[in-house]
Design an enzyme around this catalytic site. Structure first.
Site, PDB file in Angstrom:
ATOM      1  N   LYS A  65       0.843  -1.195   0.000  1.00 45.13           N
ATOM      2  CA  LYS A  65       0.000   0.000   0.000  1.00 45.13           C
ATOM      3  C   LYS A  65       0.878   1.245   0.000  1.00 45.13           C
ATOM      4  CE  LYS A  65      -3.813   2.068   2.668  1.00 45.13           C
ATOM      5  NZ  LYS A  65      -4.618   1.959   3.903  1.00 45.13           N
TER       6      LYS A  65
ATOM      7  N   SER B  21      -9.205   1.549   2.846  1.00 47.82           N
ATOM      8  CA  SER B  21      -8.330   2.328   2.012  1.00 47.82           C
ATOM      9  C   SER B  21      -7.198   1.534   1.363  1.00 47.82           C
ATOM     10  CB  SER B  21      -7.727   3.480   2.830  1.00 47.82           C
ATOM     11  OG  SER B  21      -6.970   2.987   3.921  1.00 47.82           O
TER      12      SER B  21
ATOM     13  N   SER C 148      -9.389  -0.716   7.088  1.00 51.91           N
ATOM     14  CA  SER C 148      -8.820  -0.500   5.750  1.00 51.91           C
ATOM     15  C   SER C 148      -8.085  -1.682   5.168  1.00 51.91           C
ATOM     16  CB  SER C 148      -7.901   0.724   5.766  1.00 51.91           C
ATOM     17  OG  SER C 148      -8.646   1.899   5.930  1.00 51.91           O
TER      18      SER C 148
END
Length: 498
Positions: free
Chosen positions: A85, A160, A184
């Site tokens: 990420k 996210s 997330s």
């Protein structure tokens, strides 16, 4: 030597193949890079990758040379291609934190978690998409736009950790790394039919990872199997003097490996609480289809030897609402991270808001940027923190009284939303019906495991939540659920809806 397919490979299968000489790490990395090109940049254009490493092939050659010279693997993640990420700093690969305003910022050194992955033999293949500074349940990003769900291109993969979940689901990498503050990791994993693990905060260092709510923030693995999640977790955990929260690693006192704990635990004789309050209403068609999948999964879990016990948490919705601290302290925590990085060219979150340098569909970002400058400026903050302790004792007490090993519920009351719904403002961030905030605001560990698919072919995840520091038992339960449901399947990207 050749690779016939990289779909659904596990770490163990890759290591067996490398040791047998079936293929090399270079060939494996080349295969994933080609798949990224044909499925992410072109073809269905998932748009899950924001930057590809320029040194991955060199690193692959180094791993191959090590195996040739020593006749053994360099570590538990030898040659494992990992996507990360874009919230976590990587030396040599730009880190944007999902924001177009960060330019070509590249950290001088790896985040602690990334350094540990490399030390275990992993290859950082690419960085994955995310909303600006992790401020959404969806993929909307000023840097990358939207990311598409591999199971239905008209739908979102969730946020996210949008890109990591989508990429792992679509077999663009062997494993992925996400970050979880309020869900997330687990929310996008549930939408993308993969395993996502949130650990007790502090087991994994956050040094080099942008902040959202410091006490709740944690990195974690996103994988296609529970066993792979455990193997990656073994490489990620540890004390880091740069992150005082990692004192939690000393408190956990786990002996042995998490990977070994998976095999030692299972469902037989386990008592699992079912939190029916967290199910959506059956009168709502979208919630009903999720409920049906979860009920079928629970029936399989019960048939595999677990005892299911219906539980209720009094005033659950009030506890969740009143222990939320995004608008109390996120601006303070985000600005503290930015202030240590002048190379970003950003003064503050409020500056980005004032200049309109964020994606238009980020109401949480707006609320944070226009809210209290510090937690001390919010008169409700002390009460929220105190109530969190009450919430923890209440749920832990219920688990003790009912002799529960874990509590389970749907990760989200709905399946993956359409991009159309997101842009039409069907929900705000705080009204979106996710249950992942429960474990986050309790500071409990939790894992999502694929539960099955709706009649429309959309994945549904089952969340399993346990007491702090009980990751070995949690992983064992998750492995049992995984075997009972057998719900993981790769997306048919040639047939996925356009």
């Amino acid at each position: 030597m050749t690779i016939t397919t990289i779909e659904e490979l596990t770490i163990a299968e890759v290591h067996d193949a490398l040791l047998a000489g079936t293929f090399t790490v270079r060939e494996l990395v080349e295969a994933y890079l080609e798949r990224i090109r044909t499925l992410d940049a072109e073809g269905p254009a998932l748009n899950s990758i924001v930057a590809v490493s320029g040194t991955a092939l060199e690193e692959a050659d180094a791993q191959d040379a090590y195996l040739a010279a020593n006749g053994k693997l360099s570590g538990p993640l030898h040659g494992v291609p990992v996507v990360v990420k874009d919230q976590i700093e990587t030396a040599g690969i730009p880190t944007s934190f999902g924001s177009a305003a960060t330019g070509a910022y590249t950290a001088a050194q790896d985040a602690t978690a990334i350094a540990q992955l490399r030390a275990a033999g992993a290859i950082i293949l690419a960085k994955t998409t995310m909303p600006d500074f992790a401020t959404s349940w969806f993929s909307t990003s000023s840097r990358s736009g939207i990311t598409r769900n591999p199971y239905d291109l008209a739908r979102d993969p969730g946020g996210s950790s949008s890109g990591s979940a989508a990429a792992v689901a679509a077999n663009l990498a062997l494993v992925g790394i996400g970050e979880d503050t309020g869900g997330s990791i687990r929310l996008p994993s549930s939408f993308c039919n993969v395993v996502g693990l949130r650990v007790t905060p502090g087991l994994i260092s956050r040094t080099g990872m942008s902040s959202l709510v410091v006490p709740q923030d944690t990195a974690g693995p996103i994988t296609r199997t529970v066993t792979d999640a455990a193997v990656v977790l073994d490489a990620l955990v540890g004390f880091d003097p740069k992150d005082p929260y990692t004192a939690a690693y000393a408190i956990a006192r786990h002996s042995g490996t998490y990977a070994a704990a998976v095999a030692k635990n299972g469902l037989t004789g386990k008592r699992i609480g079912v939190l029916r309050q967290a199910f959506g209403r059956d009168s709502d068609a979208e919630s009903a289809e999720v409920n049906d999948v979860v009920r079928q999964a629970l029936a399989a879990v019960e048939a595999a030897g677990a005892q299911l016990v219906d539980v209720e948490v009094p005033n659950l919705n009030d506890y969740v609402a009143d222990t939320s601290v995004y608008f109390s302290r996120s601006r303070q925590d985000m600005n503290a991270f930015i202030a240590k990085r002048p190379e970003l060219g950003i003064d503050s979150i409020e500056q980005l808001h004032a200049e309109g340098k964020f994606h238009e569909k980020l109401d949480l970002f707006v609320g944070i940027a226009t809210g209290p400058a510090t937690a001390k400026d919010d008169p409700t903050y002390p009460d929220r923190v105190a109530l969190q302790g009450d919430f923890q004792r209440l749920v832990a007490g219920i688990m003790a009284e009912q002799k529960l090993d874990a509590i389970c519920f749907p990760d989200v009351k709905l399946a993956a939303p359409s991009h159309e719904d997101i842009f039409a403002d069907r929900w705000t961030c705080l009204t979106y019906p996710t249950n992942t905030v429960i474990a986050s605001q309790l500071l409990f560990p939790a894992i999502t495991v694929p539960a099955g698919f709706t009649s429309r072919g959309l994945p549904v995840g089952l969340e399993i939540m346990a007491l702090p520091y009980s990751e070995p038992q949690l992983l064992g339960l998750a492995h049992g659920v995984e075997k009972a449901t057998s719900a993981r399947r790769a997306p048919s990207l040639s047939q996925v809806k356009a």
